[in-house]
Design an enzyme around this catalytic site. Structure first.
Site, PDB file in Angstrom:
ATOM      1  N   PHE A   1       1.993   9.488   3.674  1.00  0.00           N
ATOM      2  CA  PHE A   1       3.302   9.770   4.124  1.00  0.00           C
ATOM      3  C   PHE A   1       4.455   8.674   3.937  1.00  0.00           C
ATOM      4  O   PHE A   1       5.452   8.584   4.165  1.00  0.00           O
ATOM      5  CB  PHE A   1       3.414   9.985   5.684  1.00  0.00           C
ATOM      6  CG  PHE A   1       2.602  11.111   6.024  1.00  0.00           C
ATOM      7  CD1 PHE A   1       3.230  12.310   5.731  1.00  0.00           C
ATOM      8  CD2 PHE A   1       1.338  11.321   6.755  1.00  0.00           C
ATOM      9  CE1 PHE A   1       2.771  13.630   6.018  1.00  0.00           C
ATOM     10  CE2 PHE A   1       0.835  12.432   7.014  1.00  0.00           C
ATOM     11  CZ  PHE A   1       1.494  13.664   6.620  1.00  0.00           C
ATOM     12  N   GLY A   2       4.029   7.607   3.223  1.00  0.00           N
ATOM     13  CA  GLY A   2       4.779   6.516   2.860  1.00  0.00           C
ATOM     14  C   GLY A   2       4.359   5.425   2.046  1.00  0.00           C
ATOM     15  O   GLY A   2       3.113   5.211   1.963  1.00  0.00           O
ATOM     16  N   SER A   3       5.193   4.461   1.989  1.00  0.00           N
ATOM     17  CA  SER A   3       4.849   3.168   1.166  1.00  0.00           C
ATOM     18  C   SER A   3       4.689   2.094   2.318  1.00  0.00           C
ATOM     19  O   SER A   3       5.711   2.037   3.171  1.00  0.00           O
ATOM     20  CB  SER A   3       5.706   2.656   0.262  1.00  0.00           C
ATOM     21  OG  SER A   3       5.651   3.623  -0.798  1.00  0.00           O
ATOM     22  N   VAL A   4       3.750   1.075   2.421  1.00  0.00           N
ATOM     23  CA  VAL A   4       4.072   0.069   3.217  1.00  0.00           C
ATOM     24  C   VAL A   4       4.158  -1.246   2.684  1.00  0.00           C
ATOM     25  O   VAL A   4       3.796  -1.595   1.431  1.00  0.00           O
ATOM     26  CB  VAL A   4       2.616  -0.133   3.813  1.00  0.00           C
ATOM     27  CG1 VAL A   4       2.569  -1.140   4.899  1.00  0.00           C
ATOM     28  CG2 VAL A   4       2.081   1.028   4.303  1.00  0.00           C
TER      29      VAL A   4
ATOM     30  N   GLY B   1       0.656   5.344   1.272  1.00  0.00           N
ATOM     31  CA  GLY B   1      -0.160   6.186   2.128  1.00  0.00           C
ATOM     32  C   GLY B   1       0.309   7.662   1.970  1.00  0.00           C
ATOM     33  O   GLY B   1       1.222   7.631   0.895  1.00  0.00           O
TER      34      GLY B   1
ATOM     35  N   LYS C   1       6.358   0.617   7.317  1.00  0.00           N
ATOM     36  CA  LYS C   1       5.828   1.538   6.388  1.00  0.00           C
ATOM     37  C   LYS C   1       7.232   2.557   6.315  1.00  0.00           C
ATOM     38  O   LYS C   1       7.801   2.888   7.642  1.00  0.00           O
ATOM     39  CB  LYS C   1       4.763   2.294   7.214  1.00  0.00           C
ATOM     40  CG  LYS C   1       4.447   3.405   6.629  1.00  0.00           C
ATOM     41  CD  LYS C   1       3.083   4.064   7.161  1.00  0.00           C
ATOM     42  CE  LYS C   1       3.280   5.159   8.365  1.00  0.00           C
ATOM     43  NZ  LYS C   1       2.011   5.731   8.701  1.00  0.00           N
TER      44      LYS C   1
ATOM     45  N   GLY D   1       0.796  -1.173   0.083  1.00  0.00           N
ATOM     46  CA  GLY D   1       0.070   0.026  -0.153  1.00  0.00           C
ATOM     47  C   GLY D   1       0.850   1.327   0.177  1.00  0.00           C
ATOM     48  O   GLY D   1       1.968   1.181   0.393  1.00  0.00           O
TER      49      GLY D   1
ATOM     50  N   ASP E   1      -7.452  10.720  11.280  1.00  0.00           N
ATOM     51  CA  ASP E   1      -7.472  10.060   9.963  1.00  0.00           C
ATOM     52  C   ASP E   1      -8.104   8.729   9.911  1.00  0.00           C
ATOM     53  O   ASP E   1      -7.546   7.845   9.192  1.00  0.00           O
ATOM     54  CB  ASP E   1      -6.057  10.055   9.474  1.00  0.00           C
ATOM     55  CG  ASP E   1      -6.195  10.013   7.880  1.00  0.00           C
ATOM     56  OD1 ASP E   1      -7.184  10.303   7.065  1.00  0.00           O
ATOM     57  OD2 ASP E   1      -5.226   9.587   7.228  1.00  0.00           O
TER      58      ASP E   1
END
Ligand SMILES: *[C@@H]1O[C@H](CO)[C@@H](O)[C@H](O)[C@H]1NC(C)=O
Ligand SMILES: *[C@@H]1O[C@H](CO)[C@@H](O)[C@H](O)[C@H]1NC(C)=O
Ligand SMILES: *[C@@H]1O[C@H](CO)[C@@H](O)[C@H](O)[C@H]1NC(C)=O
Ligand SMILES: *[C@@H]1O[C@H](CO)[C@@H](O)[C@H](O)[C@H]1NC(C)=O
Ligand SMILES: *[C@@H]1O[C@H](CO)[C@@H](O)[C@H](O)[C@H]1NC(C)=O
Ligand SMILES: *[C@@H]1O[C@H](CO)[C@@H](O)[C@H](O)[C@H]1NC(C)=O
Length: 737
Positions: A448-451, A446, A467, A444, A569
């Site tokens: 603020f970052g990739s997971v 997001g 993350k 995924g 969020d």
């Protein structure tokens, strides 16, 4: 005394005497003869040929056996009785051979009963002429030879019993032509060969008894596709072999199944759990191996279970304690470890475990040795210690990690012995865990970052989600600090736990920050709602459970954490599901810890459009009421299947769209797919009207929560504590439907 009725208009004769005179033969107008349970003895000498109107002959329980060759001659005289409907000659001690002329009986004959005599010889092939018969009982005689295949011509037969004879050979395939058959009893003969697969055509069969024969080979799959079988399937005491197919689970109506004393092998299929009507299951005396499948815990009506004399092993499963068992036989297997003590296991006469040499414990009456501390206990203990360790260190860990991470780039880490285990993750280790942050591991992206999904070798090959923060994004570093800070004091079943974090430099010398979470194998709620890869959809019960979980998590961070935390969020992609479909709220990247310095300066609207509370747009601070709003939107989204960003008519929102239909027309807005579970549920359908009403009430209550959580005024939104208690109430109702 006998009433002579030769030329009289007498239709019915009743005889109280001990002799049955042949002169009855002259009563040509008789329609019924009923002389049951007398002591008439000697050969039945009545000539029925003049009785053109006779329809009912019932002479059961007399003693007509003479052992003379023409003992059954009277059958010949019945051929002119074209109105004969019933011939009941059970328990009459007839000793002869059934003559071929039985096939010349009236086509109107419906009931032919010869059970409990001593008839011998073959069953005449001509029996197939009796096209009108629906009850044919030749049981408990000494018929031998084959079952004539002409039996398949008895298209109207509903019950056929040849039980307890000396019949041999194969069961004819033509038996499958008996489409109206509801009861077939061929038990206690010498039948051999395979069970004909054509039996699968008898789609009205309610009970099937083939026990005590010499049948061999595999049980044909077609037998398990007899969905009508609801009373009993008894094929015990044969020589059937092979393993049981998964199709056995198709017998959803069956209440009793007896496969005992065969040579059946392999595992007990776990698909048996769909035989939800089973109250008796007998598998005694076979070669079954493996463990008792856990799925059997769903046989909630199981009263008798006998799996003795097999080769089963493993632990006696605990779920047996919870079934309504009145008889449980586990004898002569290879079960080991402790015998449970509650439920059926509390009553020594209701169960048996003898012949399992490695069992221990149980109630004292069993006289088994005490259980030593088993491995499982040790493991539990170890787990317990670890949990304590985690519990006592979790608070400082993430921060220590953070502090330590911060320091790392400058100087040596100051290692805490307690936190050590959690602090050893380096950039290199994460690189390895995620296969070099490969595309294939990406689960995924997001804000603020990739997971990435990964396997952390250093932590017992634990599955984790990593993350990686985009540090070039404005706010990413702050988000990292927030999340560390937010998770510092948090420990709750419905919050995604951070395993560790890393702040370091990558091999190019760039700053690198990552958070490592426990991995959630069932993905995010967003995927469940929208991913085209998911073929199954959530059902109402799952949804209410998930909503409960999310509300509990919010209640915890708002009301039970000190200082309390605002998530900021909440949305479907931040709700993750574990193997048991328990929801865990994750991504605290925007979290605000109330009373700290992490207030929002002026970086614009936080959160995600659609879910963010309207007051945030006016520059208001993040509050727990904002989380409640997001929760309400999320609730309405899963219930209606509509996204908050969908186009609604004329300025409508998800909130307005839903509040319009309350309280009575809820079905108009509900995503009906979530109700699919009820469409096939037997118990539900039995009481359909009432249940539908209950469900509609629940749906309305759920939507009402969503609507009250999404009102514009922050202070008028429903309290999250109240949401939890109402959802719990609704869940209870739904679970009892
Ligand atoms: C039937 O009646 C006839 C004459 O009425 C008589 O001759 C005959 O013996 C009777 N048959 C029997 C079996 O009694
Ligand atoms: C039986 O019926 C046949 C013809 O259907 C007839 O020839 C015969 O005489 C009848 N027998 C008696 C005893 O009535
Ligand atoms: C009796 O049935 C057989 C067939 O089973 C048939 O051949 C014979 O003609 C029948 N007899 C009479 C009198 O109907
Ligand atoms: C009866 O069964 C046999 C064997 O299964 C089959 O060949 C035959 O076609 C069937 N007859 C009818 C009328 O169904
Ligand atoms: C349990 O099964 C064994 C062997 O199959 C049998 O000998 C024993 O009598 C059964 N126990 C009970 C209580 O029926
Ligand atoms: C029972 O199972 C064990 C392995 O679990 C196997 O070694 C043994 O041969 C089996 N016994 C029979 C009679 O199948």
């Amino acid at each position: 005394m006998i009433i002579m009725a030769t030329q009289l208009n007498i239709n019915i004769i009743i005889i109280f005497n001990l002799t049955l005179p042949p002169s009855i033969s002259n009563c040509s107008r008789l329609t019924n003869i009923e002389m049951n349970e007398n002591k008439f003895s000697g050969k039945l000498k009545i000539d029925f040929s003049k009785m053109k109107d006779i329809s009912y002959i019932s002479l059961w329980e007399n003693n007509f056996g003479s052992n003379e060759p023409d003992e059954m001659q009277f059958i010949d005289t019945l051929k002119n009785c074209t109105h004969l409907d019933t011939l009941d000659l059970e328990e009459c001690n007839f000793q002869g051979v059934l003559p071929t002329s039985v096939g010349n009986l009236s086509v109107q004959l419906r009931h032919l009963l010869f059970g409990g005599n001593q008839l011998h010889g073959k069953i005449p092939v001509s029996i197939g002429n009796l096209a009108g018969v629906n009850l044919l009982l030749l049981e408990r005689n000494q018929f031998n030879g084959n079952i004539p295949s002409t039996i398949g011509n008895l298209h109207k037969v509903q019950r056929l019993s040849l039980y307890k004879n000396q019949l041999s050979g194969q069961i004819p395939d033509s038996i499958g032509n008996l489409s109206l058959l509801s009861g077939l009893v061929l038990a206690s003969n010498k039948l051999e060969g395979a069970i004909p697969s054509s039996l699968g055509n008898c789609q009205n069969l309610l009970e099937l008894y083939l026990f005590d024969n010499k049948l061999s080979g595999k049980i044909p799959i077609q037998l398990f596709q007899l969905l009508s079988l609801s009373i009993i399937l008894n094929i015990s005491q044969n020589q059937l072999s092979g393993s049981l197919p998964t199709e056995i689970g198709d017998l959803v109506m069956l209440s009793a199944m007896d496969l005992s004393y065969n040579n059946l092998s392999g595992n007990i299929p776990s698909s048996l759990h769909t035989c939800a009507s089973l109250s008796s299951l007998f598998l005694r005396g076979n070669l079954f191996e493996g463990t008792i499948p856990p799925s059997l815990s769903s046989l909630k009506g199981l009263v008798k279970l006998d799996i003795s004399h097999n080769n089963l092993s493993g632990q006696i499963p605990r779920f047996l304690e919870a079934l309504p068992l009145e008889y449980l036989n586990l004898s002569y297997n290879g079960f080991e470890n402790d015998v449970p003590t509650i439920g059926v296991f509390a009553n020594a006469s209701a169960f048996s475990v003898v012949g399992n040499s490695r069992l221990c414990g149980g109630i004292v009456e069993l006289g088994l040795p005490k259980c030593k501390e088993t491995k499982k206990h040790k493991k539990k203990f170890r787990l317990f210690v670890i949990i304590i360790l985690i519990a006592s260190t979790l608070c400082p860990i993430t921060c220590l990690t953070y502090v330590w991470c911060k320091k790392k780039s400058k100087s040596q880490p100051s290692q805490s012995s307690m936190g050590e285990r959690f602090m050893k993750v380096s950039y290199g280790q994460l690189l390895k865990a995620t296969n070099g942050f490969s595309e294939a591991n990406l689960i995924g992206n997001g804000g603020f970052g990739s997971v990435y999904k990964g396997i952390l070798e250093e932590d017992n090959n634990r599955f984790v989600a990593v993350k990686v923060l985009y540090l070039q994004n404005r706010g990413a570093e702050r988000s990292f600090i927030r999340e560390c800070e937010a998770m510092r004091s948090i420990r709750h079943r419905n919050l995604l736990r951070i395993v560790t974090s890393c702040s370091s430099v990558d091999y190019q010398g760039n700053d690198f920050k990552a958070l490592v979470y426990e991995f959630m194998p069932k993905g995010s709620l967003h995927d469940w709602l929208y991913s085209s890869e998911r073929t199954t959809r959530l059902n109402l019960l799952q949804i209410v459970n998930i909503l409960m979980d999310v509300a509990s998590a919010l209640d915890y961070i708002h009301n039970l954490c000190i200082p309390s935390i605002v998530h900021g969020d909440l949305k479907p992609s931040n709700i993750l599901l574990d193997d048991d479909m328990v929801a865990h709220v994750g991504d605290f990247g925007l979290a605000r810890i109330l009373g700290t310095s992490y207030t929002n300066s002026s970086t614009g609207i936080k959160g995600t459009i659609g879910y963010v509370a309207p007051e945030y747009g006016l520059g208001n601070e993040m509050t727990s009421n904002g989380d409640v709003y997001s929760f309400g939107i999320l609730l309405l989204e899963v219930m209606t299947g509509k996204k908050p960003t969908d186009n609604f008519n004329e300025g409508f929102s998800l909130h307005k769209f839903t509040s319009m239909v309350l309280p009575s027309n809820v079905i108009d807005v509900i995503n009906v797919n979530i109700l699919y579970v009820y469409q096939e549920d037997e118990t539900f359908l039995q009481n359909k009207k009432e249940n539908v009403k209950k469900i509609e009430e629940c749906l309305a209550l759920i939507l009402k929560i969503g609507v009250s959580c999404t009102v514009d005024s922050p202070t008028e939104r429903m309290d999250i504590k109240k949401v939890v208690s109402e959802l719990k109430h609704i869940l209870d109702t739904l679970q009892n439907i």
